[in-house]
Design a protein around this motif. Structure first.
Motif, PDB file in Angstrom:
ATOM      1  N   LYS A 172      37.392  98.812 -17.001  1.00 36.34           N
ATOM      2  CA  LYS A 172      36.871  97.519 -17.435  1.00 36.34           C
ATOM      3  C   LYS A 172      37.600  96.359 -16.757  1.00 36.34           C
ATOM      4  O   LYS A 172      37.049  95.279 -16.585  1.00 36.34           O
ATOM      5  CB  LYS A 172      37.011  97.379 -18.957  1.00 36.34           C
ATOM      6  N   GLN A 197      27.368  95.734 -11.643  1.00 34.38           N
ATOM      7  CA  GLN A 197      28.249  95.600 -12.797  1.00 34.38           C
ATOM      8  C   GLN A 197      29.328  94.570 -12.492  1.00 34.38           C
ATOM      9  O   GLN A 197      29.964  94.627 -11.442  1.00 34.38           O
ATOM     10  CB  GLN A 197      28.908  96.942 -13.133  1.00 34.38           C
ATOM     11  N   ARG A 199      32.956  92.962 -13.015  1.00 32.90           N
ATOM     12  CA  ARG A 199      34.263  93.480 -13.410  1.00 32.90           C
ATOM     13  C   ARG A 199      35.289  92.358 -13.522  1.00 32.90           C
ATOM     14  O   ARG A 199      35.152  91.310 -12.897  1.00 32.90           O
ATOM     15  CB  ARG A 199      34.733  94.534 -12.402  1.00 32.90           C
TER      16      ARG A 199
END
Length: 281
Positions: A172, A197, A199
């Motif tokens: 994460k 995604q 980050r």
């Protein structure tokens, strides 16, 4: 008593020299590791409900990095036990081992460029922290691995506590700690996010925003904390920043925590620390 005086002297001297370390730039790339192009697309499925923080530490190295040398005992990049950024009092390993918030679960011995890997579990929240100590002469590989993980180009997993957790691009939050090698060498690779995604990143190295930003996909990375000037990348700033991150605080609140820690240990004003430890783009 004499031994204590010696160690106190070494710590004070090293904290002073580390500010100078980034001021000397190497004209040549002293370490040219060949990075793997394996994207780890065959990694095992992992527990996505478990949150992982992956910290890559480039060990301080008098020989292979473009720095003003620190005392020999703490500037050996092949000796994590005594290294300034790992085994010293304010190194990642020693500081987190003593933390009341984190419990050390497992230690892994050297494998290739990574001389030691530590796995911690947060004592009250469902967070794991994986910290890798890279051989100081492999600082370029460490930098590339960090950037590839940050963009999802490098993904991996690790089995801990009878479960599989995500690391690198599956983490994460990705963090880099150490000398800013981008002041010494150039990177040929391009780092572009391909999995859509976003980050989180923490980069504690001298002038990290200036040197890392050109290599980061602005739309895909949230820079929680990086730096505007010379700095000492010891563990207390990261530790307190992670407390805020785990608590779900804003970037600005996390910055405040990290700056307070830096101000305390470096004996500088909070204003100066906040001007150094900056957040966002």
């Amino acid at each position: 008593m004499e031994i204590k005086k010696v160690f106190n002297y070494i710590w004070v001297l090293s904290s002073t020299l580390v500010f100078l370390a980034c001021g000397q730039r190497s004209a040549a790339d002293s370490a040219q590791p060949s990075t793997s192009e394996n994207n780890h697309t065959d990694v095992l499925p992992y527990d996505s409900t478990t949150r992982t923080i992956h910290v890559l530490v480039a060990l301080c190295d008098n020989t292979y990095q473009g720095i003003v040398p620190v005392p020999k005992a703490i500037g050996n990049g092949q000796d994590p036990v005594n290294n300034l950024y790992w085994g010293c009092e304010y190194g990642i390993k020693t500081y987190f081992n003593r933390s009341k918030d984190w419990k050390l679960l497992k230690k892994y011995k050297a494998k290739d460029a990574i001389l030691e890997r530590l796995v911690y579990k947060h004592r009250s929240e469902n967070y794991y922290l994986v910290a890798d100590a890279y051989d100081g002469k492999e600082i370029k590989l460490c930098t590339v691995d960090f950037l590839r993980g940050l963009h999802g180009q490098l993904k991996d997993t690790l089995q801990v506590d009878n479960k599989i957790i995500g690391i690198a691009g599956n983490a994460k939050l990705n963090a880099y700690i150490g000398h800013d090698g981008l002041m010494d060498f150039q990177l040929d690779q391009r780092f572009k996010n391909t999995d859509h995604q976003k980050r989180n990143a923490i980069i504690l190295a001298c002038y990290s925003k200036k040197y890392f930003a050109p290599h980061i996909d602005k739309e895909a990375v949230n820079p929680i904390l990086w730096t505007s000037h010379l700095m000492c990348p010891e563990a207390y700033s990261l530790h307190d920043a992670l407390t805020g991150y785990i608590n779900g605080e804003s970037n600005e609140q996390i910055q405040e925590r990290a700056a307070k820690a830096y101000s305390k240990y470096q004996k500088c004003s909070l204003r100066a620390a906040k001007n150094l430890l900056i957040t966002n783009w």
